[in-house]
Enzyme design. Structure first.
Site, PDB file in Angstrom:
ATOM      1  CB  CYS A   7       4.164   2.141   0.463  1.00 33.91           C
ATOM      2  SG  CYS A   7       5.180   1.620   1.828  1.00 33.91           S
ATOM      3  CB  ALA A   8       7.499   0.128  -2.811  1.00 31.91           C
TER       4      ALA A   8
END
EC number: 2.7.1.205
Length: 100
Positions: A7-8
């Protein structure tokens, strides 16, 4: 099975990882599931059997698919509905289907 979630920042998937581990335990599946940020991901790819990308970074799918193909590892984006609902069982099933 080793399932890597990307994810980010590596934090938004932490609850999903917990739910996926619970689902794996209930199904009697031995799985190592962990999450990292997109920046850290490359150093974790060789340890994974399946790579799932958070919907918020789907724009990086092509780059991660290329890395995965070079290693024989399936890579795909987590369904946004399953991600939003933190549906650990659904995401685990998706990972298992990708590996087949």
């Amino acid at each position: 099975m080793n399932i890597l979630l990307i994810c980010a920042a590596g934090m938004s998937t932490s609850l999903l990882v917990t739910k996926m581990k619970e689902a794996a335990k209930q199904k009697g599946i031995e799985a190592n599931i962990w999450a990292v940020s997109a920046d850290e991901a490359k150093s974790h790819l060789d340890q994974a059997d399946v790579v799932l990308i958070g919907p918020q970074i789907r724009y990086k799918l092509a780059a991660f698919k290329k890395e995965g193909e070079a290693r024989g590892i399936p890579v795909d984006v987590i369904n946004p509905a399953d991600y939003g609902r933190v549906n650990g069982a659904g995401v685990l099933d998706f990972a298992l289907r990708l590996k087949k």
